[in-house]
Write an enzyme that holds these catalytic residues in place. Sequence first.
Site, short mmCIF file in Angstrom:
data_model
loop_
_atom_site.label_atom_id
_atom_site.label_comp_id
_atom_site.label_asym_id
_atom_site.label_seq_id
_atom_site.Cartn_x
_atom_site.Cartn_y
_atom_site.Cartn_z
N ASP A 1 6.31 55.45 -37.06
CA ASP A 1 7.08 56.21 -38.37
C ASP A 1 8.67 56.48 -37.70
O ASP A 1 9.65 56.25 -38.19
CB ASP A 1 6.65 57.20 -38.79
CG ASP A 1 7.72 58.19 -39.93
OD1 ASP A 1 8.02 57.39 -40.97
OD2 ASP A 1 8.17 59.15 -39.53
N ARG B 1 15.30 52.39 -40.62
CA ARG B 1 15.80 52.60 -42.08
C ARG B 1 17.08 53.04 -42.22
O ARG B 1 17.75 52.79 -43.18
CB ARG B 1 14.65 53.32 -42.81
CG ARG B 1 13.19 52.50 -43.08
CD ARG B 1 12.19 53.62 -43.55
NE ARG B 1 12.53 54.10 -44.65
CZ ARG B 1 12.15 55.31 -44.97
NH1 ARG B 1 11.23 55.97 -44.43
NH2 ARG B 1 12.30 55.87 -46.27
#
Length: 434
Positions: free
Chosen positions: A165, A172
């Site tokens: 993540d 992202r």
Amino acid sequence: MNMHFNTSAIIRKKRDGKKLSAKEVGYLISEYTKGNIPDYQISAFLMASYLQGLDPKETTYLMRSMMDSGVILDLSGIKSPRVDKHSTGGVGDKVSLILAPLLATCGVCVPMISGRGLGHTGGTLDKLESIPGFRTDLTIKEFKRQLKEIGVAMIGQTTELAPADKKIYALRDVTATVNSIPLIAASIMCKKLAEDLDGLVLDVKFGNGAFMQEYRRAKQLAQTMVQIGRRSGVKTVAVMTSMDDPLGMNVGNSLEAIEAIESLKGKGPEDLMEVTLTLGAEMLKLAKVRGGIDLLQERIESGAALSKFRKMIECQGGDSRVIEDYSYLPLPKYTIDLMAKRTGYVSGIDCFSIGILLIDLGGGRKRKEDSIDASCGFKIHKKTGDHVNRGTCLAQVCSDDRSKAQRIADRLKQAFSIQSKPIRQKRIVREVLK
Ligand code: URA
């Protein structure tokens, strides 16, 4: 993991709107974490997922592969039910500081792993670290020991939990793929579900100070996370709460720590206590502890919740004298009052701008590596719907730098709208999704 998958074929499949299998998603994430797939291919996958969406099954596969990329805590040695809370982020949101010790006085174990400020929103770790000496970097061993001893510990994300993540979030951030419901849901839930919980209560914010401003989208995010939790065997509830006004009165790290301590002393502002007690009652239900809001209030009135907070500060190396004497906290030297220019009713507060102004004042970060001034912030005296006379103090800007505080106060004015007609105050807790 089977290595015969073709990365570009998986990207193409998603680009064309087809569904991915658990194995395909698992392959991408595990190989990326090991460094065997380059950033540009995962960036393409993220953009394809952003544009085509991921269905609930694919979102769960993504969450699970990111969770499995690191350590999953084993808290099975703890006898009491383990329940955590997570907020999607807001302005003035110091609920965790009150809720974690409060629930620990009711026989609930709260293994809380929190974040730092993100964008315009504040972070629990930054607020806790305004307490001199407070350590949020406990090792997993120390974290577990403290949970066994006092039932609550609040730490930051470790490198061992969900490392995929961390890598994917950074991508992202620079590929315009943050604002996607499945990607956010998988990212939040992979970290929470690695905590080995029995139950999770999500505080999903909507309104102008939230990441998902629109109610409909915030609710979709909440429903997605509740589904992921359920599919993973963790009872999950989402409470939809408004972020159209800052929560409570104080915004800024040490100012928020003070407001949390005041709340534990039974002097919390109404909106903050409404959110805290609603979330707390949901946490009690998930832990199968009876008593609801009455029990929580009794724990505050008896002083038990404040004692637990003191204990937690001491266990984590902090100076617990801050509880009696706020001068042990970093405090701002100057306060500039912001007066209403006209008589009327506050018709709205630009909560997002208040979050940005806190960063400009020095209380948040522009870049990850920036240090912050824990002492500065705002005291918001009037909220949406309140009547004000010309000259009433709307808010105060607090800082060690008087001229900076004055510049920020000039900009803070724009965040308040005042109109002649009374306005109906909206409910702060809108809905509970189970
Ligand atoms: N917080 C997270 O942890 N992940 C996101 O994607 C957004 C907010």
